[in-house]
Design an enzyme around this catalytic site. Sequence first.
Site, mmCIF file in Angstrom:
data_model
loop_
_atom_site.group_PDB
_atom_site.id
_atom_site.type_symbol
_atom_site.label_atom_id
_atom_site.label_comp_id
_atom_site.label_asym_id
_atom_site.label_seq_id
_atom_site.Cartn_x
_atom_site.Cartn_y
_atom_site.Cartn_z
ATOM 1 N N LYS A 18 0.852 -1.205 0.000
ATOM 2 C CA LYS A 18 0.000 0.000 0.000
ATOM 3 C C LYS A 18 0.889 1.258 0.000
ATOM 4 O O LYS A 18 1.994 1.226 -0.545
ATOM 5 C CB LYS A 18 -0.980 -0.044 1.173
ATOM 6 C CG LYS A 18 -1.794 -1.357 1.190
ATOM 7 C CD LYS A 18 -2.957 -1.361 2.138
ATOM 8 C CE LYS A 18 -3.669 -2.707 2.080
ATOM 9 N NZ LYS A 18 -4.872 -2.765 2.889
ATOM 10 N N HIS A 107 -8.969 -2.854 -5.930
ATOM 11 C CA HIS A 107 -8.869 -2.937 -4.469
ATOM 12 C C HIS A 107 -9.945 -2.035 -3.860
ATOM 13 O O HIS A 107 -10.239 -0.955 -4.387
ATOM 14 C CB HIS A 107 -7.476 -2.486 -4.010
ATOM 15 C CG HIS A 107 -7.196 -2.871 -2.600
ATOM 16 N ND1 HIS A 107 -7.743 -2.192 -1.533
ATOM 17 C CD2 HIS A 107 -6.468 -3.885 -2.066
ATOM 18 C CE1 HIS A 107 -7.355 -2.774 -0.409
ATOM 19 N NE2 HIS A 107 -6.578 -3.804 -0.708
ATOM 20 N N GLU A 177 -11.569 -10.071 -0.948
ATOM 21 C CA GLU A 177 -11.159 -9.294 0.230
ATOM 22 C C GLU A 177 -12.391 -8.616 0.835
ATOM 23 O O GLU A 177 -12.803 -7.544 0.354
ATOM 24 C CB GLU A 177 -10.166 -8.190 -0.166
ATOM 25 C CG GLU A 177 -8.824 -8.679 -0.617
ATOM 26 C CD GLU A 177 -7.735 -7.628 -0.368
ATOM 27 O OE1 GLU A 177 -6.687 -7.996 0.163
ATOM 28 O OE2 GLU A 177 -7.947 -6.436 -0.684
ATOM 29 N N SER A 221 -6.756 -9.202 6.881
ATOM 30 C CA SER A 221 -6.230 -9.560 8.203
ATOM 31 C C SER A 221 -5.571 -10.941 8.245
ATOM 32 O O SER A 221 -5.666 -11.643 9.253
ATOM 33 C CB SER A 221 -7.336 -9.469 9.261
ATOM 34 O OG SER A 221 -7.724 -8.123 9.451
HETATM 35 P P1 13P Z 1 -4.544 -6.393 5.747
HETATM 36 O O1 13P Z 1 -3.766 -7.677 5.559
HETATM 37 O O2 13P Z 1 -3.781 -5.306 6.408
HETATM 38 O O3 13P Z 1 -5.895 -6.643 6.368
HETATM 39 O O4 13P Z 1 -4.837 -5.822 4.272
HETATM 40 C C1 13P Z 1 -5.416 -6.650 3.324
HETATM 41 C C2 13P Z 1 -5.383 -5.967 2.025
HETATM 42 O O5 13P Z 1 -6.075 -4.988 1.815
HETATM 43 C C3 13P Z 1 -4.447 -6.482 1.021
HETATM 44 O O6 13P Z 1 -4.701 -5.948 -0.236
#
Ligand code: 13P
Length: 261
Positions: A18, A107, A177, A221
């Site tokens: 990110k 995303h 996700e 997560s």
């Molecule tokens: P986390 O693993 O921090 O929950 O993020 C997941 C994500 O958005 C991966 O693209």
Amino acid sequence: MNIDKGFCMKKLIVANWKMNGSVQLAKELVRDIINGLSVLPDVLGKCEFIICPANLYMYIVRHSSATTPYITLGAQDCAAEENGAHTGDTSASMLKDSACRYVIVGHSERRIDRGETSAVIKAKAQAAHNSGMKIILCVGETLHDRQSGHAENIVRTQLLESVPETANVKNTVIAYEPVWSIGSGLVPELAEIRGMHAMIAQELEKKGWPAAEIRVLYGGSVKADNAKPILNMHEVHGALIGGASMDAAAFIAIAQTVETV
Ligand code: 13P
């Protein structure tokens, strides 16, 4: 392993950094990931890795992983347009030219925070395919969708509206996700993940994609202490990892929970 179909598929472990990091952190993180993985042949036999840094740090991952075939460079987004007057954007062909082989599209942080519709995501996906890259196409319901009983329909609609005609089983990976699971420490019940992944695979099978080659990742997560039952489900072909991918030991520990491919 889909021995019956003669097809063996490693689990895909994807780091989505990110908008995090710094030059120094990116250098140290990729170094530590490579050093950690290089002494784990068992893990390398079962997993492939994609690292998606911020665009500015791609050169670091590219340079550091030049001799590590198990790490592939990915991007977090691309423009829908091929080139031109689009200040601040990065085209798919520029990413490809910079050694990216995958790009994440759709995303929820772009769907929700940047207002990207499924039509926009489809155009980005198509641009990525046209430039010769593979996509990791994200879908997932909000907490509200889930609580109102619409999660499956929302995810199906996102999927069908975002997958372009250029998509096939070789150039497209789906990531489920749930928005409420991202960064919250909450994960769905295993049966919920299984059900959603099975639905996604069925929709792609209806398009003629060979079942044994469809890849659907889980994201939200994922940590070393919850990854094992998730990653070892037949319906889950890997993980898209945010927070835990910023820590080499935590990231590698997730991959170490993979038992078989
Ligand atoms: P986390 O693993 O921090 O929950 O993020 C997941 C994500 O958005 C991966 O693209």
